[in-house]
Design a protein around this motif. Structure first.
Motif, PDB file in Angstrom:
ATOM      1  N   VAL A 169       0.569  -1.413  -0.245  1.00  0.00           N
ATOM      2  CA  VAL A 169       0.217   0.315   0.273  1.00  0.00           C
ATOM      3  C   VAL A 169       1.122   1.508   0.109  1.00  0.00           C
ATOM      4  CG1 VAL A 169      -1.949  -1.280   1.038  1.00  0.00           C
ATOM      5  CG2 VAL A 169      -0.852   0.101   2.013  1.00  0.00           C
ATOM      6  N   SER A 170      -0.208   2.736  -0.441  1.00  0.00           N
ATOM      7  CA  SER A 170       1.119   3.355  -0.645  1.00  0.00           C
ATOM      8  C   SER A 170       0.408   4.511   0.610  1.00  0.00           C
ATOM      9  CB  SER A 170       1.075   4.374  -2.099  1.00  0.00           C
ATOM     10  OG  SER A 170       1.536   3.317  -2.730  1.00  0.00           O
ATOM     11  N   TYR A 171       1.281   6.089   1.411  1.00  0.00           N
ATOM     12  CA  TYR A 171       1.075   6.618   1.947  1.00  0.00           C
ATOM     13  C   TYR A 171       1.687   7.916   1.103  1.00  0.00           C
ATOM     14  CZ  TYR A 171      -0.632   2.799   5.066  1.00  0.00           C
ATOM     15  OH  TYR A 171      -0.724   1.772   5.817  1.00  0.00           O
ATOM     16  N   ALA A 172       0.630   9.039   0.950  1.00  0.00           N
ATOM     17  CA  ALA A 172       0.823   9.992  -0.148  1.00  0.00           C
ATOM     18  C   ALA A 172       0.633  11.175   0.939  1.00  0.00           C
ATOM     19  CB  ALA A 172       0.750   9.824  -1.444  1.00  0.00           C
ATOM     20  N   GLY A 173       1.391  12.145   1.116  1.00  0.00           N
ATOM     21  CA  GLY A 173       0.884  13.676   1.408  1.00  0.00           C
ATOM     22  C   GLY A 173       2.298  14.678   1.642  1.00  0.00           C
ATOM     23  N   ASN A 174       1.892  15.594   2.595  1.00  0.00           N
ATOM     24  CA  ASN A 174       3.099  16.779   2.590  1.00  0.00           C
ATOM     25  C   ASN A 174       4.026  16.516   4.190  1.00  0.00           C
ATOM     26  OD1 ASN A 174       1.664  18.187   0.836  1.00  0.00           O
ATOM     27  ND2 ASN A 174       0.129  19.163   2.130  1.00  0.00           N
ATOM     28  N   TYR A 175       5.192  17.064   3.984  1.00  0.00           N
ATOM     29  CA  TYR A 175       5.924  17.255   4.596  1.00  0.00           C
ATOM     30  C   TYR A 175       5.812  18.909   5.182  1.00  0.00           C
ATOM     31  CZ  TYR A 175      11.010  17.325   6.421  1.00  0.00           C
ATOM     32  OH  TYR A 175      12.284  17.568   7.114  1.00  0.00           O
ATOM     33  N   VAL A 176       6.279  18.261   6.745  1.00  0.00           N
ATOM     34  CA  VAL A 176       6.909  20.442   7.025  1.00  0.00           C
ATOM     35  C   VAL A 176       8.219  19.726   7.677  1.00  0.00           C
ATOM     36  CG1 VAL A 176       5.350  20.011   9.121  1.00  0.00           C
ATOM     37  CG2 VAL A 176       6.387  22.244   8.377  1.00  0.00           C
TER      38      VAL A 176
END
Length: 297
Positions: A144-151
């Motif tokens: 499975v994949s997880y995606a989004g933003n980084y800070v």
């Protein structure tokens, strides 16, 4: 570990460069232990209330008077869905920036003081509410994949827009600074049949000045089959630059939270360090990132 802040002059030069513990209740805590030392660093833990939007920080030195400090919510500093909080007791004392995010009771936080007297303090934490719940072993695909933003936050001076004003003529050598922020995107792929995870933090940019930074690869590492945690190395072009770690949470591991620490990773700059976090929904779940909408033959 001693941490040194970089001078304002070093940051100006950069502009020309290229390239655990379960949660419980409304007020929920990240673990006070179980985070690799390189990632936790000075930070002992946080207590976060997403409804009231309050963040209490434990353990960061010289951020305020008590050991536990309630930081001030700063929506104007929010980055990519991560809530911003800051603390500064007076104009001649350190400024501290914190970011936190929660998905399905799975969360991470990063806290970094701006440099003062050539030193800074920092750390990250992550955790979840409840036990590890991997996708069912009889499901068709446990990859499975997880995606989004980084800070992330650097040991460099940002624009200083949140600093308390000092008297005109105050010597720069004693003035505190505000940590520079880094934003980016994250893709994490996890295989729950083989218990392996890897990923990448890409499209990375220093917010103040818009300087592009190199992609950070999250090298393949094992997932603890009991705890749903992982720790691995961060690299740029196969050269080790630091450490990452994280935890899967939510029903069928609907989210992943983690953090990174990297250093000596920006061309043309010496002694630079960065702490950052990611909290990502699983592709195919509500709130999935747009990256998940890829054609599937």
């Amino acid at each position: 570990m001693k941490r040194f802040s970089l001078s304002i002059a070093a940051c100006a030069a950069l502009a020309a460069c290229s390239g655990g513990n379960p949660f419980a209740g409304t007020d929920t805590e990240t673990p006070d232990s179980g985070i690799p030392a390189a990632l936790a660093s000075d930070l002992d833990g946080v207590t976060y209330n997403p409804v009231a939007q309050t963040l209490t920080v434990r353990g960061v030195s010289l951020d305020n008077t008590p050991y536990e400090v309630v930081y001030e919510r700063k929506p104007g500093l929010d980055r990519g869905g991560y809530e911003a909080y800051t603390a500064q007791q007076s104009s001649l004392q350190r400024h501290t920036t914190a970011y936190v995010k929660d998905i399905d009771g799975t969360r991470a936080a990063v806290v970094v003081t701006g440099g003062q007297f050539r030193h800074y303090f920092a750390g990250t934490v992550y955790g979840r509410n409840g036990a590890f719940d991997p996708p069912p072993s009889n499901s068709e695909n446990q990859l499975v994949s997880y995606a989004g933003n980084y800070v992330g936050l650097l040991n460099m001076a940002g624009d200083g827009g949140d600093l308390k004003p000092v008297a005109p003529g105050t010597n720069p050598d004693i003035r505190p600074v505000q940590a520079a922020e880094v934003t980016g995107k994250v893709l994490v792929n996890a295989d729950f049949s083989d218990n392996m995870v890897n990923g990448s933090i890409y499209e990375r940019t220093i917010v103040d000045g818009g300087t592009a930074l190199s992609t950070l690869d999250l090298d393949p590492t094992t997932i603890d089959a009991t705890e749903g945690t992982f720790t691995g190395e961060v690299s740029i072009n196969l050269q080790n630059k630091g450490t990452y770690g994280g935890i899967f949470g939510g029903q069928d591991s609907s989210a992943v939270a983690g953090s990174v620490f990297v250093k000596d990773h920006i061309d043309g700059v010496d002694n630079e360090e960065e702490y950052g976090i990611f909290v990502l929904p699983k592709c195919g779940t509500p709130g999935q990132d747009a990256l998940c909408n890829q054609p599937n033959p």
